[in-house]
Design a protein around this motif. Structure first.
Motif, short mmCIF file in Angstrom:
data_model
loop_
_atom_site.label_atom_id
_atom_site.label_comp_id
_atom_site.label_asym_id
_atom_site.label_seq_id
_atom_site.Cartn_x
_atom_site.Cartn_y
_atom_site.Cartn_z
N UNK A 14 0.83 -1.21 0.00
CA UNK A 14 0.00 0.00 0.00
C UNK A 14 0.85 1.25 0.00
N UNK A 15 1.95 1.22 0.74
CA UNK A 15 2.84 2.38 0.77
C UNK A 15 3.47 2.60 -0.59
N UNK A 16 3.92 1.51 -1.22
CA UNK A 16 4.55 1.62 -2.53
C UNK A 16 3.56 2.15 -3.55
N UNK A 17 2.33 1.68 -3.48
CA UNK A 17 1.32 2.13 -4.44
C UNK A 17 0.73 3.49 -4.09
N UNK A 18 1.04 3.99 -2.91
CA UNK A 18 0.57 5.31 -2.51
C UNK A 18 -0.74 5.32 -1.76
N UNK A 19 -1.30 4.16 -1.47
CA UNK A 19 -2.59 4.11 -0.80
C UNK A 19 -2.48 4.66 0.62
N UNK A 20 -1.44 4.26 1.34
CA UNK A 20 -1.29 4.67 2.73
C UNK A 20 -0.20 5.72 2.92
N UNK A 21 0.26 6.27 1.84
CA UNK A 21 1.40 7.19 1.91
C UNK A 21 1.11 8.39 2.82
N UNK A 22 -0.03 9.02 2.64
CA UNK A 22 -0.33 10.21 3.44
C UNK A 22 -0.51 9.90 4.93
N UNK A 23 -1.31 8.89 5.31
CA UNK A 23 -1.41 8.59 6.74
C UNK A 23 -0.07 8.22 7.37
N UNK A 24 0.75 7.46 6.65
CA UNK A 24 2.06 7.10 7.19
C UNK A 24 2.94 8.33 7.30
N UNK A 25 2.89 9.18 6.28
CA UNK A 25 3.70 10.40 6.30
C UNK A 25 3.27 11.30 7.47
N UNK A 26 1.95 11.45 7.66
CA UNK A 26 1.47 12.26 8.77
C UNK A 26 1.90 11.69 10.11
N UNK A 27 1.86 10.36 10.22
CA UNK A 27 2.29 9.72 11.46
C UNK A 27 3.76 9.94 11.75
N UNK A 28 4.57 9.84 10.72
CA UNK A 28 6.01 10.06 10.90
C UNK A 28 6.28 11.50 11.27
N UNK A 29 5.65 12.42 10.56
CA UNK A 29 5.85 13.84 10.85
C UNK A 29 5.37 14.16 12.26
N UNK A 30 4.24 13.59 12.66
CA UNK A 30 3.72 13.84 14.00
C UNK A 30 4.66 13.28 15.07
N UNK A 31 5.34 12.19 14.75
CA UNK A 31 6.25 11.59 15.72
C UNK A 31 7.55 12.38 15.87
N UNK A 54 6.24 21.72 8.76
CA UNK A 54 5.90 22.37 7.51
C UNK A 54 4.72 23.31 7.76
N UNK A 55 4.47 24.24 6.85
CA UNK A 55 3.32 25.12 7.03
C UNK A 55 2.01 24.33 7.13
N UNK A 56 1.93 23.24 6.37
CA UNK A 56 0.71 22.43 6.43
C UNK A 56 0.53 21.82 7.82
N UNK A 57 1.58 21.26 8.34
CA UNK A 57 1.49 20.65 9.66
C UNK A 57 1.22 21.70 10.74
N UNK A 58 1.77 22.91 10.55
CA UNK A 58 1.50 23.99 11.50
C UNK A 58 0.01 24.36 11.47
N UNK A 59 -0.57 24.37 10.26
CA UNK A 59 -1.99 24.69 10.13
C UNK A 59 -2.85 23.61 10.79
N UNK A 60 -2.50 22.33 10.58
CA UNK A 60 -3.26 21.24 11.19
C UNK A 60 -3.10 21.25 12.71
#
Length: 165
Positions: free
Chosen positions: A59-76, A85-91
Motif C-alpha cells: 500500500x505504501x509503494x502504491x501510494x494508498x497509505x502514503x499520506x497517513x504514514x507520512x502524517x504519522x512520521x511527521x507527528x512523531x 511544515x506550514x501544512x502541519x502547522x496549520x493542522x
C-alpha cells in the motif's frame, strides 16, 4: 481367576490400575493436542503478521497509505523539532482550537488541491466558531471538492449536510 477375585476381593485393584493407565494415556493425548493447537495458533499469528506487513508495504509503494504514514512520521518527529511544515502547522493550529490560524494556513493548501485541507476547511465552515462564521455554502464547496477526490470524511459530511437540507 482366583477364588478371591471370584468373591469380589482384589477385582477393584486391577480395575484401578487399568483406569489409571487409561487416565495417563488420555492426559498425554490432551497435552499433545494442546501443544499442536498452540503451535498452529502461533503459526497463524505469524502468517497474519507477515500478510499485514506485506499489504502495508504494498500500500505504501502504491501510494494508498502514503499520506497517513507520512502524517504519522511527521507527528512523531515534529516534537523533536526535526520536521515542521506550514501544512502541519496549520493542522496543529486546528487541533489546538486556533481556528483563525488554521484558516489562514489551510486556505492556500486547499486551493492547491490538498484533500485533507479541503476537508478540514469544510469542517471549519460547517461547524463555525468564534473565529469563523458558519457558512454552509463554503462548507459544501470544500466538502464536494474533497469528496470528488475520494475523501471518506468529506463524503460523509457532505451526505450529512444533504440529509439536513
Amino acid at each position: 481367576m482366583s477364588l478371591l477375585q471370584r468373591m469380589g476381593i482384589g477385582r477393584g485393584r486391577s480395575q484401578e490400575v487399568q483406569l489409571a493407565r487409561e487416565l495417563t494415556r488420555m492426559q498425554m493425548a490432551l497435552a499433545t493436542c494442546r501443544d499442536v493447537a498452540s503451535y498452529w495458533q502461533r503459526r497463524g499469528r505469524t502468517v497474519l503478521s507477515a500478510v499485514a506487513l506485506l499489504m502495508l508495504g504494498l500500500g505504501f509503494v502504491l501510494g494508498v497509505y502514503r499520506e497517513p504514514i507520512k502524517r504519522g512520521i511527521v507527528a512523531a518527529i515534529e516534537p523533536l523539532g526535526l520536521a515542521s511544515s506550514p501544512a502541519e502547522a496549520a493542522y496543529a493550529a486546528y487541533d489546538k482550537g486556533n481556528y483563525k490560524a488554521a484558516l489562514r494556513g489551510l486556505l492556500p493548501l486547499a486551493e492547491q488541491g490538498d484533500v485533507r485541507a479541503q476537508t478540514t476547511l469544510g469542517l471549519l465552515y460547517y461547524r463555525g466558531s468564534r473565529d469563523t462564521q458558519r457558512n454552509d455554502a463554503e462548507a459544501a464547496k470544500w466538502f464536494r471538492l474533497a469528496a470528488e477526490r475520494g475523501d471518506a470524511v468529506a463524503q460523509f459530511n457532505l451526505g450529512v449536510m444533504y440529509s439536513e437540507g
